[in-house]
Write a protein that holds these residues in place. Structure first.
Motif, mmCIF file in Angstrom:
data_model
loop_
_atom_site.group_PDB
_atom_site.id
_atom_site.type_symbol
_atom_site.label_atom_id
_atom_site.label_comp_id
_atom_site.label_asym_id
_atom_site.label_seq_id
_atom_site.Cartn_x
_atom_site.Cartn_y
_atom_site.Cartn_z
ATOM 1 N N ALA A 198 56.107 63.521 22.617
ATOM 2 C CA ALA A 198 56.697 63.676 23.946
ATOM 3 C C ALA A 198 55.684 63.372 25.035
ATOM 4 N N SER A 199 56.209 63.070 26.203
ATOM 5 C CA SER A 199 55.361 62.902 27.385
ATOM 6 C C SER A 199 54.936 64.280 27.891
ATOM 7 N N PRO A 200 53.862 64.371 28.677
ATOM 8 C CA PRO A 200 53.423 65.675 29.179
ATOM 9 C C PRO A 200 54.496 66.416 29.969
ATOM 10 N N SER A 201 55.282 65.680 30.783
ATOM 11 C CA SER A 201 56.307 66.350 31.584
ATOM 12 C C SER A 201 57.391 66.958 30.703
ATOM 13 N N VAL A 202 57.806 66.262 29.644
ATOM 14 C CA VAL A 202 58.826 66.792 28.734
ATOM 15 C C VAL A 202 58.271 67.970 27.952
ATOM 16 N N ALA A 203 57.027 67.862 27.495
ATOM 17 C CA ALA A 203 56.414 68.960 26.748
ATOM 18 C C ALA A 203 56.278 70.206 27.610
ATOM 19 N N GLU A 204 55.934 70.022 28.878
ATOM 20 C CA GLU A 204 55.802 71.166 29.773
ATOM 21 C C GLU A 204 57.160 71.810 30.051
ATOM 22 N N ARG A 205 58.195 70.978 30.123
ATOM 23 C CA ARG A 205 59.521 71.477 30.452
ATOM 24 C C ARG A 205 60.159 72.253 29.299
ATOM 25 N N TYR A 206 59.952 71.785 28.038
ATOM 26 C CA TYR A 206 60.683 72.372 26.914
ATOM 27 C C TYR A 206 59.795 73.096 25.908
ATOM 28 N N GLY A 207 58.474 72.953 26.008
ATOM 29 C CA GLY A 207 57.596 73.660 25.098
ATOM 30 C C GLY A 207 57.658 73.122 23.676
ATOM 31 N N THR A 208 57.192 73.945 22.722
ATOM 32 C CA THR A 208 57.123 73.516 21.326
ATOM 33 C C THR A 208 58.179 74.185 20.446
ATOM 34 N N ARG A 209 59.101 74.886 21.042
ATOM 35 C CA ARG A 209 60.175 75.520 20.259
ATOM 36 C C ARG A 209 61.169 74.469 19.783
ATOM 37 N N PRO A 210 61.926 74.748 18.725
ATOM 38 C CA PRO A 210 62.968 73.804 18.293
ATOM 39 C C PRO A 210 63.943 73.515 19.428
ATOM 40 N N LEU A 211 64.221 72.241 19.640
ATOM 41 C CA LEU A 211 64.990 71.817 20.801
ATOM 42 C C LEU A 211 66.185 70.972 20.363
ATOM 43 N N PRO A 212 67.402 71.426 20.590
ATOM 44 C CA PRO A 212 68.561 70.587 20.265
ATOM 45 C C PRO A 212 68.713 69.463 21.295
ATOM 46 N N VAL A 213 69.003 68.273 20.798
ATOM 47 C CA VAL A 213 69.147 67.109 21.668
ATOM 48 C C VAL A 213 70.445 66.398 21.308
ATOM 49 N N VAL A 258 64.740 68.768 17.506
ATOM 50 C CA VAL A 258 63.362 68.263 17.476
ATOM 51 C C VAL A 258 62.403 69.385 17.844
ATOM 52 N N ARG A 259 61.165 69.190 17.459
ATOM 53 C CA ARG A 259 60.086 70.110 17.832
ATOM 54 C C ARG A 259 58.908 69.264 18.285
ATOM 55 N N ILE A 260 58.477 69.452 19.513
ATOM 56 C CA ILE A 260 57.404 68.626 20.060
ATOM 57 C C ILE A 260 56.088 68.957 19.360
ATOM 58 N N ALA A 261 55.552 67.954 18.630
ATOM 59 C CA ALA A 261 54.318 68.135 17.870
ATOM 60 C C ALA A 261 53.150 67.350 18.454
ATOM 61 N N LEU A 262 53.465 66.305 19.225
ATOM 62 C CA LEU A 262 52.431 65.450 19.802
ATOM 63 C C LEU A 262 52.744 65.209 21.267
ATOM 64 N N VAL A 263 51.724 65.119 22.085
ATOM 65 C CA VAL A 263 51.893 64.840 23.510
ATOM 66 C C VAL A 263 50.990 63.665 23.866
ATOM 67 N N ARG A 264 51.579 62.630 24.454
ATOM 68 C CA ARG A 264 50.830 61.453 24.881
ATOM 69 C C ARG A 264 51.329 61.014 26.259
ATOM 70 N N ASP A 265 50.416 60.491 27.069
ATOM 71 C CA ASP A 265 50.787 60.018 28.401
ATOM 72 C C ASP A 265 51.611 58.742 28.346
ATOM 73 N N LEU A 266 51.348 57.889 27.343
ATOM 74 C CA LEU A 266 52.006 56.595 27.239
ATOM 75 C C LEU A 266 52.521 56.388 25.833
#
Length: 348
Positions: A101-116, A126-134
């Motif tokens: 995920a991007s930093p803004s998405v990771a900050e908004r939803y955290g690392t908890r399981p996220l339904p999409v 999904v569960r955010i495991a990696l954060v990259r700017d690009l």
């Protein structure tokens, strides 16, 4: 500042991008791979209107093959990551998919399981495991990237191809992609940025400013050296009457000019470096660096940064000019008679 090639890479994600509004033909990746100049072809399943938690906010979501996509991200320098951390868990199908995920998405939803919820109505967790700017798949500040094997049959069908290669054949790519498919090459995208009126105008203004500054610096240096020329010539003449040779006199004048020239060169380079460091936090050159005719610049920043060549070349030019004028003055003075120079010096 971001170069046109880097800006094009940020926009496309590779040397060429083939994308359609719907699924691409199944045999297209192999057909593109066989075209002239094509290297690796990475297939993507992109959903631009994915809705985390089923809410009104949409986030682009890309389904990828982790190993291929990790190689692409590493080669392009757009958010490299270990492929294993994005792979779908083997044992439990009900577990959440690891996501980049991007930093803004990771900050908004955290690392908890996220339904999409995806565009076709299906839903994944999904569960955010990696954060990259690009990331190569999507240019923007919001994105999610997951293993394509964890998507449904319809959502997993590729809608875009990222192609790498040194000498891609634009005609062959357009022919392979067929009608109704958007084909963009990095070389063509770069030309749009480089030829933009805003960037060309900024370059002309910068060139004129540098030329004017260099002209004033040369004029000031020449006037200073010319003003001191009679005294220096008289001093050289006196030393010659005491046995100083012409070559020694030339070396003496050059060495006499060196301390001031070195100070001026070092002071100019230091002032330029300090100015850039002080101004950089408050200046973003994105509008100039990435402006395109009739369109908004792609996401990204083009901050000021120090360029060693830009700092050292003017300093070296000042040093060479000062010593060159001193050497020329010594050579010209050596052609004249010492008596004449001594009389000129005494008269003053």
């Amino acid at each position: 500042m971001l170069a046109g090639g880097t800006a094009a890479l940020l926009t496309l994600g590779a040397d060429a991008r083939i994308e359609a509004t719907g699924p691409l033909p199944a045999g297209l990746p192999e057909e593109v791979r066989s075209t002239s100049g094509a290297g690796e072809v990475t297939a993507l399943s992109i959903t631009y209107l994915a809705k985390p938690e089923g809410g009104p906010v949409t986030v682009p979501l890309a389904g990828v093959e982790p190993k291929e996509y990790a190689r692409l991200a590493g080669r392009t320098g757009l958010g490299a990551f270990p492929a294993g951390e994005l792979s779908r868990p083997e044992a439990a199908a009900e577990r959440a998919l690891p996501a980049l995920a991007s930093p803004s998405v990771a900050e908004r939803y955290g690392t908890r399981p996220l339904p999409v919820r995806l565009e076709d109505g299906s839903e994944i967790t999904v569960r955010i495991a990696l954060v990259r700017d690009l990331t190569p798949a999507v240019s923007g500040t919001d994105f999610l990237v997951v293993d394509r094997s964890g998507l449904g049959t319809e959502a997993a069908r590729p809608t875009a191809l990222l192609v790498t290669g040194d000498h891609l054949d634009a005609g062959a790519l357009h022919k392979a992609a067929g009608a109704g498919t958007d084909v963009r090459l990095r070389s063509e995208e770069r030309a749009r940025y480089v030829d933009s009126p805003l960037q060309s105008g900024a370059e002309r203004v910068y060139t004129a400013a540098v030329a004017a500054g260099a002209g004033y610096a040369v004029l000031a240096l020449l006037l200073a050296l010319i003003r001191a020329a009679p005294e220096r010539a008289a001093l050289l003449a006196r030393l010659r009457t005491m046995g100083l040779t012409r070559s020694q006199g030339r070396r003496l004048l050059v060495l006499e000019a060196l301390p001031g020239a070195l100070l001026a060169a070092a002071g100019g380079a230091l002032t330029g470096w300090a100015a850039v460091r002080l101004l950089a936090p408050g200046i973003d050159l994105t509008t100039i660096a990435l402006a395109t005719p009739g369109g908004a610049p792609p996401p990204g920043t083009a901050p000021l940064h120090t360029d060693p060549a830009s700092l050292l070349l003017p300093a070296l030019a000042v040093l060479l000019l000062a010593t060159g004028i001193a050497a020329a003055q010594a050579w010209w003075t050596g052609r004249k008679g010492s008596v004449t120079e001594l009389r000129a010096g005494d008269a003053r």
